[in-house]
Design a protein around this motif. Structure first.
Motif, short mmCIF file in Angstrom:
data_model
loop_
_atom_site.label_atom_id
_atom_site.label_comp_id
_atom_site.label_asym_id
_atom_site.label_seq_id
_atom_site.Cartn_x
_atom_site.Cartn_y
_atom_site.Cartn_z
N SER A 8 -1.11 1.48 5.20
CA SER A 8 -1.18 -0.04 5.46
C SER A 8 -2.50 -0.60 5.06
O SER A 8 -3.62 0.02 5.53
N CYS A 9 -2.45 -1.82 4.74
CA CYS A 9 -3.71 -2.28 4.20
C CYS A 9 -3.90 -3.73 4.28
O CYS A 9 -3.00 -4.43 3.97
N CYS A 46 -3.89 0.74 -3.61
CA CYS A 46 -2.72 0.98 -2.55
C CYS A 46 -2.20 2.55 -3.26
O CYS A 46 -2.52 2.76 -4.41
N ARG A 47 -1.70 3.20 -2.26
CA ARG A 47 -0.84 4.26 -2.78
C ARG A 47 0.63 3.74 -2.79
O ARG A 47 1.01 3.60 -1.54
N CYS A 62 3.66 -1.33 -3.64
CA CYS A 62 2.60 -0.98 -2.51
C CYS A 62 3.19 -1.54 -1.24
O CYS A 62 3.67 -2.38 -0.77
N SER A 64 3.28 -3.31 2.15
CA SER A 64 2.32 -4.17 2.63
C SER A 64 2.92 -4.72 3.74
O SER A 64 4.13 -4.65 4.27
N ASP A 149 -1.37 6.36 -7.11
CA ASP A 149 -2.72 5.77 -6.50
C ASP A 149 -3.00 4.76 -7.35
O ASP A 149 -3.33 4.77 -8.84
N LEU A 165 -7.93 0.79 6.24
CA LEU A 165 -7.10 1.52 5.69
C LEU A 165 -6.46 2.47 6.43
O LEU A 165 -7.37 3.30 7.01
#
Ligand SMILES: *[C@@H]1O[C@H](CO)[C@@H](O)[C@H](O)[C@H]1NC(C)=O
Length: 204
Positions: A8-9, A46-47, A62, A64, A149, A165
């Motif tokens: 999560s970012c 993002c991964r 991604c 999210s 990635d 992150l």
């Protein structure tokens, strides 16, 4: 849906739209080298885990916490058996604002943090306004990478971006459900838990 939340970012989101035609290429440029892009100052955008639609088609979106659906790659749409990486900053690109300051982005076919053995992933670099197709094809979506990635590099001294992150990966043998189909995560997704805080201004 993936049962495990991998990543999560909190993303810096300044909405400016760039309109430029994307040049289509094969993803073959090795850029700064063959190590983790993190070794060259890149930050994980993002991964994106695979979402298998059927045997011939898949998407990489991604994770999210927001409403945004950021699709960074797909499989089988450009042409059969082909993985295509979307353009970050070209027409309809997935990146925003100062994320597009730097000229190149990185893309890898497996988890590629700096702590990983470089023999477990392949990374290629693309211009920010380019998209590209992966040089290796995959006979069905079951053979396509389990995740990709996407790496970016930012610059600009006035940048005020800090995000936390969090990256949690499935352990080997964990069951991952992909739209009804159940797969076992492969050995490459060994059990790791990485938590990081990234302040991109550090890289300015
Ligand atoms: C697989 O999914 C794609 C994308 O949704 C679709 O266009 C295609 O018709 C599907 N193929 C089969 C065999 O269902």
């Amino acid at each position: 849906m993936l049962h495990r939340h991998w990543f999560s970012c909190i993303l810096y989101a300044a909405f400016s739209v760039l309109h430029a035609a994307a040049d289509h290429h094969t993803c073959e440029w090795q850029g700064p080298g063959t190590l983790s892009p993190e070794k060259y100052g890149y930050i994980l955008f993002c991964r994106a885990p695979i979402t298998i639609l059927n045997t011939t088609h898949a998407e990489y979106v991604c994770p999210s916490v927001y409403w945004l659906r950021i699709m960074v790659a797909d499989y089988g749409f450009l042409r059969p058996e082909t993985l295509e990486v979307a353009t970050p900053c070209g027409h309809k690109g997935f990146a925003r604002g100062s994320q597009c300051d730097y000229h190149t982005w990185g893309v890898c076919d497996a988890p590629s943090d700096r702590t990983r053995d470089p023999s477990t992933f392949n990374c290629k670099f693309i211009g920010r306004k380019d998209d590209c197709e992966w040089p290796v094809t995959f006979p069905t979506s079951a053979y396509a990478p389990v995740s990709v990635d996407i790496w970016m590099k930012l610059r600009g001294g006035s940048l005020r971006w800090c995000g936390s992150l969090e990256l949690v990966e499935p352990s080997e043998g964990d069951t991952v459900t992909v739209r009804g189909a159940t797969r076992r995560s492969s050995a490459i997704l060994s059990s790791t838990l990485t938590k990081r805080v990234a302040c991109l201004s550090l890289f300015a």
